[in-house]
Motif scaffolding. Structure first.
Motif, mmCIF file in Angstrom:
data_model
loop_
_atom_site.group_PDB
_atom_site.id
_atom_site.type_symbol
_atom_site.label_atom_id
_atom_site.label_comp_id
_atom_site.label_asym_id
_atom_site.label_seq_id
_atom_site.Cartn_x
_atom_site.Cartn_y
_atom_site.Cartn_z
ATOM 1 N N GLN A 1 -10.990 12.808 11.071
ATOM 2 C CA GLN A 1 -10.442 11.492 11.258
ATOM 3 C C GLN A 1 -10.229 10.823 9.904
ATOM 4 O O GLN A 1 -11.084 10.915 9.029
ATOM 5 C CB GLN A 1 -11.363 10.629 12.122
ATOM 6 N N VAL A 2 -9.088 10.157 9.758
ATOM 7 C CA VAL A 2 -8.750 9.416 8.555
ATOM 8 C C VAL A 2 -8.555 7.958 8.930
ATOM 9 O O VAL A 2 -7.840 7.635 9.882
ATOM 10 C CB VAL A 2 -7.477 9.964 7.889
ATOM 11 N N GLN A 3 -9.174 7.060 8.175
ATOM 12 C CA GLN A 3 -9.001 5.629 8.359
ATOM 13 C C GLN A 3 -8.325 5.055 7.127
ATOM 14 O O GLN A 3 -8.794 5.257 6.008
ATOM 15 C CB GLN A 3 -10.338 4.943 8.616
ATOM 16 N N LEU A 4 -7.233 4.322 7.338
ATOM 17 C CA LEU A 4 -6.438 3.757 6.262
ATOM 18 C C LEU A 4 -6.447 2.242 6.347
ATOM 19 O O LEU A 4 -6.417 1.676 7.442
ATOM 20 C CB LEU A 4 -4.996 4.256 6.333
ATOM 21 N N ALA A 5 -6.472 1.589 5.193
ATOM 22 C CA ALA A 5 -6.476 0.135 5.133
ATOM 23 C C ALA A 5 -5.503 -0.333 4.062
ATOM 24 O O ALA A 5 -5.701 -0.045 2.878
ATOM 25 C CB ALA A 5 -7.876 -0.394 4.855
ATOM 26 N N GLY A 26 -13.976 7.051 4.103
ATOM 27 C CA GLY A 26 -14.687 8.130 4.757
ATOM 28 C C GLY A 26 -14.072 9.513 4.635
ATOM 29 O O GLY A 26 -14.725 10.498 4.976
ATOM 30 N N ARG A 27 -12.837 9.599 4.170
ATOM 31 C CA ARG A 27 -12.145 10.874 4.017
ATOM 32 C C ARG A 27 -11.300 10.850 2.758
ATOM 33 O O ARG A 27 -10.794 9.801 2.355
ATOM 34 C CB ARG A 27 -11.260 11.186 5.224
ATOM 35 N N ARG A 72 0.337 7.619 -6.149
ATOM 36 C CA ARG A 72 -0.982 7.858 -5.575
ATOM 37 C C ARG A 72 -1.977 8.180 -6.671
ATOM 38 O O ARG A 72 -1.626 8.728 -7.725
ATOM 39 C CB ARG A 72 -0.939 8.979 -4.531
ATOM 40 N N ASP A 73 -3.222 7.835 -6.409
ATOM 41 C CA ASP A 73 -4.335 8.154 -7.290
ATOM 42 C C ASP A 73 -5.371 8.841 -6.421
ATOM 43 O O ASP A 73 -6.173 8.184 -5.753
ATOM 44 C CB ASP A 73 -4.898 6.902 -7.947
ATOM 45 N N ASN A 74 -5.334 10.159 -6.404
ATOM 46 C CA ASN A 74 -6.225 10.896 -5.520
ATOM 47 C C ASN A 74 -7.694 10.721 -5.896
ATOM 48 O O ASN A 74 -8.569 10.797 -5.036
ATOM 49 C CB ASN A 74 -5.853 12.380 -5.520
#
Length: 125
Positions: A1-5, A26-27, A72-74
């Motif tokens: 599961q991925v949660q994005l904000a 969390g991911r 993006r900044d991984n």
């Protein structure tokens, strides 16, 4: 599961700039393809920009090309959308999306696996 904000939305005058952020909790997003979409009241969700998992390849909708930049900044597990020369027609709720497969040129919303709750961008004239 991925949660994005998403964050960074707000009110800006036409011609101004905003920078949106999309942070995962969390991911890690390091292997995911990422995209930005937007939806204005009464309209369908539309593609804005996409980036592959490494950040090497980017793709933009014609309506924003030359004005918006996706990055993006991984290491920080974050994706950005720099918006310059904003127009009233850019006003919308902007959504961050993640795709498990890491390719960048994916422009249809149903191909993305996870979505944030959105951040409001308002452009005044």
């Amino acid at each position: 599961q991925v949660q994005l904000a998403e964050s960074g939305g707000g009110l800006v005058q036409a011609g101004g700039s905003l920078k949106l952020s999309c942070a995962a909790s969390g991911r890690t997003l390091s292997t995911y393809g990422m995209g930005w979409f937007r939806q204005a009241p009464g309209k369908e969700r539309e593609f804005v920009a996409a980036i592959n998992w490494t950040g090497f390849s980017t793709y933009y909708a014609d309506s924003v090309k030359g004005r918006f930049t996706i990055s993006r900044d991984n290491a920080k597990n974050t994706v950005y959308l720099q918006m310059n020369s904003l127009k009233p027609e850019d006003a919308a709720v902007y959504y961050c999306a993640a795709r498990i497969l890491g390719g960048g040129r994916v422009i249809t919303s149903y191909e993305y696996d996870y979505w944030g709750q959105g951040t409001q961008v308002t452009v005044s004239s």
